[in-house]
Structures are given as structure tokens and as C-alpha cells.
Design a protein around this motif. Structure first.
Motif, mmCIF file in Angstrom:
data_model
loop_
_atom_site.group_PDB
_atom_site.id
_atom_site.type_symbol
_atom_site.label_atom_id
_atom_site.label_comp_id
_atom_site.label_asym_id
_atom_site.label_seq_id
_atom_site.Cartn_x
_atom_site.Cartn_y
_atom_site.Cartn_z
ATOM 1 N N UNK A 146 0.823 -1.223 0.000
ATOM 2 C CA UNK A 146 0.000 0.000 0.000
ATOM 3 C C UNK A 146 0.852 1.265 0.000
ATOM 4 N N UNK A 147 1.925 1.236 -0.775
ATOM 5 C CA UNK A 147 2.876 2.342 -0.749
ATOM 6 C C UNK A 147 2.306 3.658 -1.286
ATOM 7 N N UNK A 148 1.447 3.578 -2.313
ATOM 8 C CA UNK A 148 0.858 4.821 -2.847
ATOM 9 C C UNK A 148 -0.061 5.467 -1.821
ATOM 10 N N UNK A 149 -0.883 4.642 -1.178
ATOM 11 C CA UNK A 149 -1.826 5.162 -0.187
ATOM 12 C C UNK A 149 -1.065 5.807 0.970
ATOM 13 N N UNK A 150 0.053 5.204 1.312
ATOM 14 C CA UNK A 150 0.880 5.725 2.393
ATOM 15 C C UNK A 150 1.463 7.092 2.014
ATOM 16 N N UNK A 151 1.954 7.174 0.778
ATOM 17 C CA UNK A 151 2.506 8.451 0.281
ATOM 18 C C UNK A 151 1.425 9.524 0.272
ATOM 19 N N UNK A 152 0.213 9.128 -0.149
ATOM 20 C CA UNK A 152 -0.876 10.104 -0.213
ATOM 21 C C UNK A 152 -1.180 10.650 1.173
ATOM 22 N N UNK A 153 -1.221 9.768 2.157
ATOM 23 C CA UNK A 153 -1.505 10.201 3.525
ATOM 24 C C UNK A 153 -0.406 11.148 3.997
ATOM 25 N N UNK A 154 0.812 10.826 3.641
ATOM 26 C CA UNK A 154 1.952 11.632 4.039
ATOM 27 C C UNK A 154 1.855 13.025 3.437
ATOM 28 N N UNK A 155 1.419 13.091 2.191
ATOM 29 C CA UNK A 155 1.362 14.390 1.525
ATOM 30 C C UNK A 155 0.042 15.108 1.782
ATOM 31 N N UNK A 156 -0.846 14.416 2.497
ATOM 32 C CA UNK A 156 -2.077 15.065 2.926
ATOM 33 C C UNK A 156 -3.053 15.449 1.830
ATOM 34 N N UNK A 157 -2.954 14.821 0.670
ATOM 35 C CA UNK A 157 -3.954 15.177 -0.341
ATOM 36 C C UNK A 157 -4.881 14.036 -0.689
ATOM 37 N N UNK A 158 -5.017 13.129 0.250
ATOM 38 C CA UNK A 158 -5.902 11.993 0.038
ATOM 39 C C UNK A 158 -7.306 12.420 -0.341
ATOM 40 N N UNK A 159 -7.845 13.385 0.438
ATOM 41 C CA UNK A 159 -9.231 13.776 0.218
ATOM 42 C C UNK A 159 -9.450 14.331 -1.172
ATOM 43 N N UNK A 160 -8.516 15.161 -1.624
ATOM 44 C CA UNK A 160 -8.643 15.752 -2.957
ATOM 45 C C UNK A 160 -8.687 14.663 -4.015
ATOM 46 N N UNK A 161 -7.856 13.651 -3.839
ATOM 47 C CA UNK A 161 -7.816 12.565 -4.820
ATOM 48 C C UNK A 161 -9.115 11.788 -4.792
ATOM 49 N N UNK A 162 -9.546 11.435 -3.585
ATOM 50 C CA UNK A 162 -10.770 10.643 -3.459
ATOM 51 C C UNK A 162 -11.965 11.422 -3.994
ATOM 52 N N UNK A 163 -12.040 12.711 -3.674
ATOM 53 C CA UNK A 163 -13.137 13.536 -4.187
ATOM 54 C C UNK A 163 -13.052 13.639 -5.699
ATOM 55 N N UNK A 164 -11.832 13.813 -6.186
ATOM 56 C CA UNK A 164 -11.620 13.913 -7.629
ATOM 57 C C UNK A 164 -12.120 12.672 -8.323
ATOM 58 N N UNK A 165 -11.830 11.512 -7.751
ATOM 59 C CA UNK A 165 -12.277 10.258 -8.347
ATOM 60 C C UNK A 165 -13.795 10.159 -8.264
ATOM 61 N N UNK A 166 -14.355 10.611 -7.146
ATOM 62 C CA UNK A 166 -15.805 10.530 -6.943
ATOM 63 C C UNK A 166 -16.552 11.322 -8.009
ATOM 64 N N UNK A 167 -16.018 12.476 -8.410
ATOM 65 C CA UNK A 167 -16.705 13.279 -9.425
ATOM 66 C C UNK A 167 -16.221 12.938 -10.830
ATOM 67 N N UNK A 168 -15.410 11.883 -10.934
ATOM 68 C CA UNK A 168 -14.964 11.437 -12.251
ATOM 69 C C UNK A 168 -13.894 12.319 -12.849
ATOM 70 N N UNK A 169 -13.146 13.019 -12.023
ATOM 71 C CA UNK A 169 -12.075 13.915 -12.463
ATOM 72 C C UNK A 169 -12.537 14.842 -13.576
ATOM 73 N N UNK A 170 -13.405 15.731 -13.216
ATOM 74 C CA UNK A 170 -13.767 16.815 -14.102
ATOM 75 C C UNK A 170 -12.500 17.653 -14.297
ATOM 76 N N UNK A 171 -12.076 17.858 -15.561
ATOM 77 C CA UNK A 171 -10.825 18.615 -15.745
ATOM 78 C C UNK A 171 -10.900 20.025 -15.170
ATOM 79 N N UNK A 172 -12.131 20.507 -14.910
ATOM 80 C CA UNK A 172 -12.266 21.847 -14.335
ATOM 81 C C UNK A 172 -11.936 21.880 -12.852
ATOM 82 N N UNK A 173 -12.100 20.732 -12.212
ATOM 83 C CA UNK A 173 -11.725 20.718 -10.799
ATOM 84 C C UNK A 173 -10.218 20.517 -10.735
#
Ligand SMILES: [Zn+2]
Length: 256
Positions: A146-173
């Protein structure tokens, strides 16, 4: 009054920082497959979703998938053999192995959740099936670890990624897109690489492959790095000589 106000602001600021630190450290769990304690703030389902979402973009960056189905199937067969005979099978991940068209960049990588890639440039340099198993085993190691997930937690942008995936990565977001790009280009740390080498050795032995061939892979990477050429992703990898020593130790530890 003013002084009091700024003091309160300072206190609130400190509380927010403390909360962030607390959140990071309270999201601590032991990885049941590696025994390592890690800080992770997303679920395995999120990891799988992020990987599936990023996979086409990743393939595109390397000129798409290799057109020959025979080679594709061979890569997938070796990958699945490693999964089916090791603890990787007990995880919830969905493993897919892709051969990329890129004839120049010697590379292999894994997205969170089980999407694994190898470029044709690296594939064509491999001398036998065991070496391919070494490359794929190492990448499965990044997923199980789970090295990517660990890096994401470390860099603190997990939520942005998860939200981005949830909305299907609208290029505007912009935030979601930037965060996803970051995941795609994320490089692992030295310890992650060494852990993946060790897991790779374990999976190879479990699946009946010759783990010594992972050393052959290191030789190929070493030759590719050359005296002054540093391939993009490999630059964060530990020195191949150092890795070879650790691989030999792992073989001693896991050989049956
Ligand atoms: Zn790696």
C-alpha cells in the motif's frame, strides 16, 4: 482586544495543525500482509477506484498498450500466477497487468489497487520468464505494501484525490486533477523499494519462480542507468548494488 484576538487565532491555528497531526497518526494500522505499521487514510476500495481511474491516462502517457495480444497475455499469465500462489490473492485488490507500447523508457510501475504496468522497452530486455516474474512481483509488492496510499496520507492530499475520483475527475476541478496527476507520477521512497524487492522475492518463491533472476533484473536496470543516464522513475530507486545485497538476504530468508 486586538492582542487577545490574535492570540485566539494563533490557538485556533495550533489546534488545526494538532488536529492534522493527530488525524495522521491516529490513522495508523498494521498491514496484515506485510506486518508493517502504516499511516493510511483511504480504504482499499478507494485505492482500487483511483487505480482504475488513472490506468487509461497512465497507458496514454506511454503510447498506449502494446498491440500484440500474445505478449499481453503472457504478461498477464505470469502476473496472475504470482498473485494466485501468494498472499496477494488474499487481499481485496483486483490485479491487472498491462504491457505498454513505449519502446524507449525502461520502466514498470503499479497504481494503487492493483493496476500494474511494464513498458515494452523493459519487457524486451528481459531474458526469461523468471525475470518478468521478478519485475511484476516487485510491483505487486508496491500494491500489497500500500505504498501509494501511504505516500498520499503523508502528503495530505488523500481527500482531494478521493473527491476527484468521486466526481470522475472533471478537468475543471483543478485540485482533483492535479492530485491525481501527482498520484500517477508519485515515486516511492527507498524503504518502499526495498520492501517491494523483499515481497517480490517472497511471491516469486511462492509461485515457483527462481528468485535469483530478480538480481538479473537489477543488472538490466544498472546497465540502463549507465554512468550519466538517470531514468526518470529509477532516480528515486536505491542503488542497484545495494538492492542486490538485500535481495540475496531475502532469498536466504524465504527459500524453502
Ligand atoms: Zn519500485
Amino acid at each position: 482586544m486586538r492582542r487577545g484576538n490574535s492570540k485566539i487565532k494563533l490557538l485556533i491555528g495550533a489546534a488545526i495543525i494538532l488536529f492534522g497531526v493527530f488525524k495522521y497518526y491516529s490513522n495508523s494500522e498494521v498491514n496484515e500482509f506485510t506486518g508493517k505499521k502504516q499511516h493510511i487514510s483511504i480504504s482499499t476500495e478507494d485505492e482500487i477506484a483511483i487505480g482504475l481511474q488513472s490506468a487509461p491516462e497512465m497507458a496514454q502517457q506511454h503510447g498506449g498498450l502494446y498491440p500484440d495480444q500474445k505478449y499481453q497475455q503472457f504478461v498477464d499469465m505470469v502476473g496472475q500466477k504470482l498473485v494466485n500462489n501468494s498472499v496477494a490473492k488474499q487481499t481485496n485488490y483486483q490485479y491487472d497487468f498491462h504491457l505498454l507500447k513505449d519502446p524507449q523508457t525502461i520502466n514498470a510501475f503499479a497504481l494503487p489497487g492493483g493496476q500494474i504496468f511494464i513498458t515494452y522497452a523493459l519487457f524486451s530486455k528481459l531474458e526469461n520468464e523468471d525475470q518478468l516474474a521478478g519485475v511484476l512481483g516487485h510491483e505487486i509488492g508496491h500494491v500489497v505494501g500500500r505504498h501509494s496510499a501511504e505516500r498520499m496520507a503523508k502528503q495530505g492530499f488523500t481527500e482531494a484525490v478521493v473527491n476527484g475520483v468521486a466526481v470522475g475527475i472533471d478537468p475543471n476541478t483543478a485540485q482533483g486533477a492535479a492530485a491525481l496527476a501527482n498520484v500517477i507520477n508519485m515515486s516511492y521512497g527507498r524503504d518502499d523499494e526495498l520492501e517491494s524487492d523483499e515481497l517480490g522475492v517472497r511471491f516469486m518463491i511462492d509461485a515457483g519462480y527462481n528468485p535469483m533472476e530478480l538480481i538479473g533484473v537489477m543488472e538490466i536496470l544498472k546497465a540502463d542507468a549507465g554512468p550519466n543516464k538517470t531514468p526518470e522513475r529509477m532516480s528515486t530507486h536505491p542503488d542497484p548494488e545495494n538492492r542486490i545485497e538485500k535481495i540475496k538476504e531475502a532469498i536466504e530468508k524465504y527459500k524453502k
